[in-house]
Scaffold this motif. Structure first.
Motif, PDB file in Angstrom:
ATOM      1  N   ARG A  41      14.635   8.181  16.786  1.00  0.00           N
ATOM      2  CA  ARG A  41      14.064   9.421  16.429  1.00  0.00           C
ATOM      3  C   ARG A  41      12.541   9.228  16.115  1.00  0.00           C
ATOM      4  NH1 ARG A  41      12.432   7.621  12.330  1.00  0.00           N
ATOM      5  NH2 ARG A  41      13.249   7.514  10.302  1.00  0.00           N
ATOM      6  N   ALA A  43       9.913  10.645  13.759  1.00  0.00           N
ATOM      7  CA  ALA A  43      10.017  11.565  12.922  1.00  0.00           C
ATOM      8  C   ALA A  43       8.819  11.746  11.971  1.00  0.00           C
ATOM      9  CB  ALA A  43      10.964  10.945  11.870  1.00  0.00           C
ATOM     10  N   SER A  45       5.590  13.452  10.132  1.00  0.00           N
ATOM     11  CA  SER A  45       5.266  14.557   9.107  1.00  0.00           C
ATOM     12  C   SER A  45       4.060  15.138   9.560  1.00  0.00           C
ATOM     13  CB  SER A  45       4.976  13.765   7.753  1.00  0.00           C
ATOM     14  OG  SER A  45       5.909  13.103   7.311  1.00  0.00           O
ATOM     15  N   GLU A  77       9.591  15.993   9.735  1.00  0.00           N
ATOM     16  CA  GLU A  77       9.705  15.607   8.278  1.00  0.00           C
ATOM     17  C   GLU A  77       8.662  16.394   7.471  1.00  0.00           C
ATOM     18  OE1 GLU A  77      10.406  11.322   7.798  1.00  0.00           O
ATOM     19  OE2 GLU A  77      12.510  11.822   8.553  1.00  0.00           O
ATOM     20  N   TYR A 233      10.901  11.594   1.036  1.00  0.00           N
ATOM     21  CA  TYR A 233      11.143  10.978   2.313  1.00  0.00           C
ATOM     22  C   TYR A 233      12.315  10.078   2.326  1.00  0.00           C
ATOM     23  CZ  TYR A 233      10.973   7.314   6.099  1.00  0.00           C
ATOM     24  OH  TYR A 233      11.322   6.478   6.826  1.00  0.00           O
TER      25      TYR A 233
HETATM   26  N1  GLU Z   1       8.006  11.071   8.164  1.00  0.00           N
HETATM   27  C1  GLU Z   1       7.441   9.686   8.033  1.00  0.00           C
HETATM   28  C2  GLU Z   1       6.188   9.291   8.525  1.00  0.00           C
HETATM   29  O1  GLU Z   1       5.333  10.106   9.193  1.00  0.00           O
HETATM   30  C3  GLU Z   1       8.346   8.867   9.119  1.00  0.00           C
HETATM   31  C4  GLU Z   1       8.596   7.605   9.010  1.00  0.00           C
HETATM   32  C5  GLU Z   1      10.021   7.149   9.757  1.00  0.00           C
HETATM   33  O2  GLU Z   1       9.896   7.121  10.852  1.00  0.00           O
HETATM   34  O3  GLU Z   1      11.047   7.010   9.254  1.00  0.00           O
HETATM   35  O4  GLU Z   1       5.308   8.386   8.097  1.00  0.00           O
END
Ligand code: GLU
Length: 551
Positions: A41, A43, A45, A77, A233
């Motif tokens: 994934r 993910a 933010s 996220e 997180y």
């Molecule tokens: N949301 C986290 C970031 O942007 C993601 C880290 C992950 O991939 O788990 O740093």
């Protein structure tokens, strides 16, 4: 607190949850995928613009999932609402589309593990928290910012580990009545992990890229849910990666230090552990200091992904570059396998750099040149046109108006084992092929050619008018221009001239140079006769006359 009291507390804190854990466990079933399939994934933010490091991890997510016939999904996220930027989410999906790093599932792509945005999963997180509270593994903590800050200062002075643990975790063992009273008083609280860890013990984690790593056990009562009831997180990733059945968490190595916590969360939640692959940061040699540092937003134009779009780095070439960063043996494979696609290469975590991978502009440019050299004239036309529509509409129009010619120009010296390598980005095409379009040529003509040599226009006109035949093959043309040279006091070859310079005015190459300068405005160009053939006699003569007028 007794178990009954903890139950009472959990009901007090979360009286209205619609479902229980068992519901979510069956709502998000195991994936039906072949053996060895990786579920990855991206993910992000939405707290800033997308940069090369993000693109690199999304690219790795994509290739590993695709080659193993797994799934690559996008999860937003957005738990840190304070740091969200406007348009951040659209920017993320836009970049994935623009750079053709497309998840097959996820936020805005669909899928059954939805919602793929954390702000819409609050109830799910609370359901798992409720269970942890009942099991005595999480608790409400009413400490104020000020109290926490004071503890931090004390810990800094004493040089002890920072955080709420042991004696500092003052709300760990509040009685049910105390908790009730504080809630009744309207005191705000977070939910903290009641960490079962012992910092004197060690855990071992095997990272797919970095290998075996040892850490002291996590023993800090980390915040799992914030005051507003949304997760941090750490907690959200554990719940989501479990329920979405991620097999490999590929992420930046700034998260390595959180591994002991994540390991512990998976353990107490009873989840099967995911595999982690921590990607080393992209580094660069600092121009001023010469030191190796992380690629930076402020200092390096290559940091933000906008650079690649605006400059017209072909997406496929950027993928090639990302592939070279992802696997150290990719570049050699690519150079040796000109007919293969990136997805024919077998990516592997073993071939991923453990330390930083340095950004190498020369390598990027070279890959781009190779990429262009392997594209047909028509492909170069179509891609450049698509880029120009967005970034240089005037040029897009000119390309349209001169389409047939342009494809021919872009096709020069494409055949053969060593196709011409000239352009490295779409933004260079206009300038590099400025001689291909009359209106562009006339505007700049010889402005960029600052050679102080002057060329004999009468001689060239005589040649073009009386000798040049554009309907022959290259070799025949070259023989005829050699004859013309010899008949006009020039040596038919540079060698003849070198052997006896006083006997000649120059050699055949000088006549070709004169023609080249007059019709292209430059000393170097792709194959001259090919250019002449595309231009045709009238335009060649017009340009010679223009040269005569301007020089
Ligand atoms: N949301 C986290 C970031 O942007 C993601 C880290 C992950 O991939 O788990 O740093």
């Amino acid at each position: 607190m007794t178990e009954n009291e903890r139950k009472e507390l959990a009901d007090l804190l979360y009286p209205n949850l619609e479902h229980d854990i068992a519901y979510y466990e069956s709502r998000y079933p195991e994936r039906d995928l072949p053996e060895g399939a990786m579920v990855t994934r991206y993910a992000p933010s939405p707290t800033g613009s997308v940069h090369l490091g993000n693109l690199l991890s999304a690219f790795a997510d994509m290739v590993y999932a695709r080659q193993s016939k797994g799934s690559f999904y996008l999860r937003i996220e957005d738990t840190d609402q304070k740091r969200m930027i406007e348009g951040g989410i659209e920017n993320i999906t836009g970049v994935l589309h623009d750079f053709d790093i497309l998840p097959n599932e996820g936020f805005s792509f669909g899928g059954i593990y939805d919602p793929y945005i954390q702000s819409e999963r609050t109830e799910i997180y609370q359901t798992y928290i409720k269970d942890l509270i009942i099991r005595g593994l999480a608790y409400p903590c009413f400490m104020t910012e000020e109290e926490i800050q004071n503890i931090r200062e004390e810990q800094e002075i004493n040089k002890t580990k920072i955080g709420i643990y042991g004696v500092y975790a003052v709300d760990r063992d509040l009685s049910l009545d105390e908790v009730k009273e504080r809630i009744a008083n309207g005191q705000e609280y977070v939910i903290r992990l009641k960490s079962p860890g012992d910092a004197n013990k060690e855990i071992e984690v095997v990272d797919c890229i970095k290998g075996k790593m040892k850490f002291p056990e996590h023993n800090v009562d980390t915040v799992l849910l914030k005051k507003d009831g949304t997760p941090t997180y750490h907690f959200a990733h554990a719940i989501d990666d479990h329920l979405m059945h991620t097999t490999h968490v590929i992420r930046g190595d700034e998260w390595v230090s959180s591994l002991p916590l994540h390991h512990q969360l998976f353990e107490i939640l009873g989840f099967e552990p995911v595999k982690y692959a921590h990607i080393a940061p992209i580094t660069i040699k600092d121009q001023e200091t010469g030191n190796i540092r992380k690629i930076s937003k402020r200092k390096d134009p290559w940091f933000g992904v906008k650079y690649y779009d605006e400059n017209g780095i072909p997406i496929e070439a950027l993928h090639l570059y990302l592939a070279t960063i992802t696997n150290t043996n990719f570049e050699e494979w690519y150079l040796n396998n000109p007919d293969k696609d990136i997805f024919d290469f077998e990516f592997s975590f073993d071939k991923q750099a453990i330390g930083g991978t340095s950004f190498d502009e020369a390598k990027l440019v070279n890959l781009c040149k190779t990429y262009f050299s392997r594209k047909s004239g028509e492909e170069v036309f179509n891609e450049t046109h698509a880029w120009a529509l967005k970034h240089d509409p005037e040029y897009a129009k000119l390309l349209d108006e001169n389409k047939d010619d342009m494809i021919k120009f872009f096709s020069i010296e494409k055949d053969g084992p060593r196709p011409r390598k000239d352009i490295s980005k779409y933004s260079e095409v206009r300038e590099e092929f400025s001689y291909a379009i009359d209106s562009l040529f006339e505007k700049e003509a010889y402005a960029k050619f600052d050679g102080d040599k002057t060329y004999d226009t009468d001689l060239v006109l005589d040649y073009v008018n009386n000798v040049l035949n554009l309907d022959v093959e290259n070799e025949e043309w070259f023989n005829s221009i050699k004859e013309f040279a010899a008949a006009n006091g020039y040596a038919a070859s540079p060698k003849d001239y070198k052997n006896n310079p006083d006997a000649y005015k120059g050699h055949v190459g000088d006549i070709c140079e004169a023609i080249r300068v007059m019709i292209t405005g430059r000393l170097k160009s792709p194959d001259l006769f090919s250019i002449m053939k595309i231009l045709g006699k009238t335009r060649i003569i017009d340009r010679i006359n223009l040269y005569k007028k301007l020089k």
